[in-house]
Design a protein around this motif. Sequence first.
Motif, PDB file in Angstrom:
ATOM      1  N   THR A 244      -8.153   5.683 -10.667  1.00 16.46           N
ATOM      2  CA  THR A 244      -7.993   5.257  -9.281  1.00 16.46           C
ATOM      3  C   THR A 244      -8.721   3.950  -9.024  1.00 16.46           C
ATOM      4  OG1 THR A 244      -7.787   7.551  -8.528  1.00 16.46           O
ATOM      5  CG2 THR A 244      -8.375   5.906  -6.871  1.00 16.46           C
ATOM      6  N   PHE A 245      -9.923   3.837  -9.557  1.00 16.61           N
ATOM      7  CA  PHE A 245     -10.704   2.600  -9.404  1.00 16.61           C
ATOM      8  C   PHE A 245      -9.971   1.421 -10.038  1.00 16.61           C
ATOM      9  CE2 PHE A 245     -13.783  -0.410 -11.211  1.00 16.61           C
ATOM     10  CZ  PHE A 245     -14.389  -0.843 -10.051  1.00 16.61           C
ATOM     11  N   LEU A 246      -9.479   1.608 -11.269  1.00 21.94           N
ATOM     12  CA  LEU A 246      -8.768   0.525 -11.958  1.00 21.94           C
ATOM     13  C   LEU A 246      -7.521   0.098 -11.202  1.00 21.94           C
ATOM     14  CD1 LEU A 246      -8.983   1.738 -15.687  1.00 21.94           C
ATOM     15  CD2 LEU A 246     -10.224  -0.162 -14.639  1.00 21.94           C
ATOM     16  N   ALA A 247      -6.744   1.077 -10.725  1.00 27.94           N
ATOM     17  CA  ALA A 247      -5.517   0.758 -10.001  1.00 27.94           C
ATOM     18  C   ALA A 247      -5.822   0.041  -8.684  1.00 27.94           C
ATOM     19  CB  ALA A 247      -4.721   2.033  -9.732  1.00 27.94           C
ATOM     20  N   THR A 248      -6.853   0.499  -7.970  1.00 30.96           N
ATOM     21  CA  THR A 248      -7.219  -0.130  -6.704  1.00 30.96           C
ATOM     22  C   THR A 248      -7.629  -1.580  -6.914  1.00 30.96           C
ATOM     23  OG1 THR A 248      -7.946   2.008  -5.805  1.00 30.96           O
ATOM     24  CG2 THR A 248      -8.718   0.022  -4.679  1.00 30.96           C
ATOM     25  N   VAL A 249      -8.384  -1.835  -7.983  1.00 28.07           N
ATOM     26  CA  VAL A 249      -8.790  -3.213  -8.313  1.00 28.07           C
ATOM     27  C   VAL A 249      -7.556  -4.073  -8.592  1.00 28.07           C
ATOM     28  CG1 VAL A 249      -9.950  -4.658 -10.031  1.00 28.07           C
ATOM     29  CG2 VAL A 249     -11.086  -2.609  -9.158  1.00 28.07           C
ATOM     30  N   ILE A 250      -6.597  -3.527  -9.359  1.00 22.40           N
ATOM     31  CA  ILE A 250      -5.366  -4.267  -9.673  1.00 22.40           C
ATOM     32  C   ILE A 250      -4.605  -4.600  -8.391  1.00 22.40           C
ATOM     33  CG2 ILE A 250      -3.083  -4.098 -10.768  1.00 22.40           C
ATOM     34  CD1 ILE A 250      -4.434  -2.369 -12.939  1.00 22.40           C
ATOM     35  N   PHE A 251      -4.437  -3.614  -7.500  1.00 23.48           N
ATOM     36  CA  PHE A 251      -3.711  -3.836  -6.249  1.00 23.48           C
ATOM     37  C   PHE A 251      -4.430  -4.849  -5.374  1.00 23.48           C
ATOM     38  CE2 PHE A 251      -2.373   0.876  -6.612  1.00 23.48           C
ATOM     39  CZ  PHE A 251      -1.382   0.542  -7.515  1.00 23.48           C
ATOM     40  N   TYR A 252      -5.757  -4.687  -5.265  1.00 24.14           N
ATOM     41  CA  TYR A 252      -6.521  -5.542  -4.349  1.00 24.14           C
ATOM     42  C   TYR A 252      -6.536  -6.994  -4.827  1.00 24.14           C
ATOM     43  CZ  TYR A 252     -10.244  -7.247  -1.333  1.00 24.14           C
ATOM     44  OH  TYR A 252     -10.966  -7.971  -0.416  1.00 24.14           O
ATOM     45  N   VAL A 253      -6.808  -7.188  -6.111  1.00 26.97           N
ATOM     46  CA  VAL A 253      -6.827  -8.554  -6.656  1.00 26.97           C
ATOM     47  C   VAL A 253      -5.452  -9.194  -6.529  1.00 26.97           C
ATOM     48  CG1 VAL A 253      -7.129  -9.926  -8.758  1.00 26.97           C
ATOM     49  CG2 VAL A 253      -8.753  -8.101  -8.221  1.00 26.97           C
ATOM     50  N   GLY A 254      -4.402  -8.415  -6.855  1.00 26.71           N
ATOM     51  CA  GLY A 254      -3.041  -8.940  -6.733  1.00 26.71           C
ATOM     52  C   GLY A 254      -2.685  -9.278  -5.293  1.00 26.71           C
ATOM     53  N   ALA A 255      -3.148  -8.437  -4.359  1.00 26.90           N
ATOM     54  CA  ALA A 255      -2.860  -8.677  -2.942  1.00 26.90           C
ATOM     55  C   ALA A 255      -3.612  -9.910  -2.419  1.00 26.90           C
ATOM     56  CB  ALA A 255      -3.232  -7.450  -2.117  1.00 26.90           C
ATOM     57  N   LYS A 256      -4.876 -10.056  -2.822  1.00 29.41           N
ATOM     58  CA  LYS A 256      -5.675 -11.191  -2.370  1.00 29.41           C
ATOM     59  C   LYS A 256      -5.108 -12.506  -2.911  1.00 29.41           C
ATOM     60  CE  LYS A 256      -9.274 -11.452  -0.557  1.00 29.41           C
ATOM     61  NZ  LYS A 256      -9.633 -11.764   0.857  1.00 29.41           N
ATOM     62  N   ARG A 257      -4.664 -12.490  -4.156  1.00 24.50           N
ATOM     63  CA  ARG A 257      -4.114 -13.703  -4.775  1.00 24.50           C
ATOM     64  C   ARG A 257      -2.633 -13.875  -4.472  1.00 24.50           C
ATOM     65  NH1 ARG A 257      -5.237 -13.405 -10.949  1.00 24.50           N
ATOM     66  NH2 ARG A 257      -4.359 -15.508 -10.816  1.00 24.50           N
ATOM     67  N   LYS A 258      -2.043 -12.853  -3.802  1.00 22.25           N
ATOM     68  CA  LYS A 258      -0.599 -12.839  -3.509  1.00 22.25           C
ATOM     69  C   LYS A 258       0.222 -12.970  -4.791  1.00 22.25           C
ATOM     70  CE  LYS A 258      -1.254 -14.740   1.132  1.00 22.25           C
ATOM     71  NZ  LYS A 258      -1.162 -13.432   1.783  1.00 22.25           N
ATOM     72  N   LYS A 259      -0.264 -12.302  -5.842  1.00 22.96           N
ATOM     73  CA  LYS A 259       0.428 -12.357  -7.127  1.00 22.96           C
ATOM     74  C   LYS A 259       0.498 -10.979  -7.777  1.00 22.96           C
ATOM     75  CE  LYS A 259      -0.163 -17.182  -8.484  1.00 22.96           C
ATOM     76  NZ  LYS A 259      -0.581 -18.107  -9.560  1.00 22.96           N
ATOM     77  N   LEU A 260       0.953  -9.997  -7.008  1.00 20.02           N
ATOM     78  CA  LEU A 260       1.171  -8.662  -7.563  1.00 20.02           C
ATOM     79  C   LEU A 260       2.580  -8.662  -8.152  1.00 20.02           C
ATOM     80  CD1 LEU A 260      -0.131  -5.861  -7.878  1.00 20.02           C
ATOM     81  CD2 LEU A 260       1.000  -5.187  -5.763  1.00 20.02           C
ATOM     82  N   GLY A 261       2.645  -8.948  -9.448  1.00 22.80           N
ATOM     83  CA  GLY A 261       3.935  -9.160 -10.082  1.00 22.80           C
ATOM     84  C   GLY A 261       4.204  -8.244 -11.256  1.00 22.80           C
ATOM     85  N   ALA A 262       5.143  -8.662 -12.107  1.00 23.50           N
ATOM     86  CA  ALA A 262       5.623  -7.836 -13.221  1.00 23.50           C
ATOM     87  C   ALA A 262       4.513  -7.482 -14.203  1.00 23.50           C
ATOM     88  CB  ALA A 262       6.762  -8.549 -13.935  1.00 23.50           C
ATOM     89  N   LYS A 263       3.587  -8.420 -14.454  1.00 24.71           N
ATOM     90  CA  LYS A 263       2.506  -8.136 -15.404  1.00 24.71           C
ATOM     91  C   LYS A 263       1.663  -6.956 -14.937  1.00 24.71           C
ATOM     92  CE  LYS A 263       2.060 -12.794 -17.347  1.00 24.71           C
ATOM     93  NZ  LYS A 263       1.159 -13.975 -17.522  1.00 24.71           N
ATOM     94  N   SER A 264       1.419  -6.891 -13.643  1.00 24.22           N
ATOM     95  CA  SER A 264       0.655  -5.770 -13.086  1.00 24.22           C
ATOM     96  C   SER A 264       1.406  -4.459 -13.307  1.00 24.22           C
ATOM     97  CB  SER A 264       0.410  -5.977 -11.590  1.00 24.22           C
ATOM     98  OG  SER A 264      -0.340  -7.137 -11.353  1.00 24.22           O
ATOM     99  N   GLY A 265       2.731  -4.486 -13.130  1.00 28.54           N
ATOM    100  CA  GLY A 265       3.547  -3.295 -13.347  1.00 28.54           C
ATOM    101  C   GLY A 265       3.492  -2.812 -14.787  1.00 28.54           C
TER     102      GLY A 265
END
Length: 390
Positions: free
Chosen positions: A322-343
């Motif tokens: 949960t911690f790892l996923a939240t970090v991925i979502f938050y960083v991607g959201a802040k940078r506006k780059k939640l893309g295919a690599k994150s998936g």
Amino acid sequence: MEILSGLVIIFIACIIIWKACDGFEDASGYLGRNMKGGVKGATIDAIGSSMPELFTTFFFLVLAGDAKGFASGIGTTSGSAIFNIMIIPAAVIMSVIVVNRKVQYININPKVVLRDGIALMLAILCLIIFVSETELDWYHGVFLMSLYVVYVLSLFFIKMDSEGDHDEEYEYEAGDGGRLAAFFKLDLSHAILGNNTMNSKRAWVLLILATSIVGASCHLLVTGCELLGDGLNWNTYVVALIFAAAATSVPDTIISVKSANNGAYNDAISNALGSNIFDICFALGLPLTIYTLFYDKTIIMSGGAEEMNFIGQFRILLLIMTFLATVIFYVGAKRKKLGAKSGYFLMLLYVAFIFYTLAYTYEAPWLQGVQDALININDHLVKLNPFHKM
């Protein structure tokens, strides 16, 4: 034969859940049409789509009883939670970005991620610290449910802007044929609405009917898991962790993907996080409360050392994931780059989780050190409970 029978029953349960989800999504889409900031995804979508976890946990408790039943409930909710937070966002990203090529990056509100991510981690910590006695009673279940009530109330007091939201216009297209035929095809929207327009009364009837059918299919799911466990010679709670968890997460996946393809990215992500909070708090808390009160007995975990070790390590694993996923979502959201690599990375984490589970099942010797470390972390957290019996 037991393996095949178990897989067939699980598959049938999945189909019923999947079909009933269409009706649920129509109802929740109408009822939550004016909600903002991921509130719809974290409440209406999350509660309805998490009904399978609640019913499955209850059936496991009733059929297996005590330690094994509660461990199977933990397995279902933990496995479902990890599936939700890894596979559902990955499915959303792949659907919107890779398959349909609607956008290059998904834009979600980092405040929504932070709100729901922190709430989920706090719920898991409370589960670890305060629901770790060797004897569980109704008040443990009430405590878990109260956490969800606090979370829901907070949604209406914590103001969010509309970043990542998209105003959807509710649309319903009537199906073909009569309403009775539609019901047997599990086209629940057409069975309830026919050629009528949606209103609040019809939406609630549709929501309750869809949720009831999803819940009823969970008895099939539990039966299939028990047969599969006997055939594979696996403990039921391990089967629940993989198969029941994935099957009960079908509604969350379908609803999140549909929300994302309609532009409601906050709802798509908050459904996954909100569903997990509901799973941890209500899908465990309510069956635990009903079981202990109805049967007038506590759930005895002492003597079930294997079940306690299973519960301990997979709760910590859930917290880490949960911690790892939240970090991925938050960083991607802040940078506006939640893309295919994150998936792709989220899918890789889920594969690693399944690999760990199989290694645990077959008692891989190299895994012992990791298991000991996770159980040790769990034991240290449990000691934070001032009421814990040493």
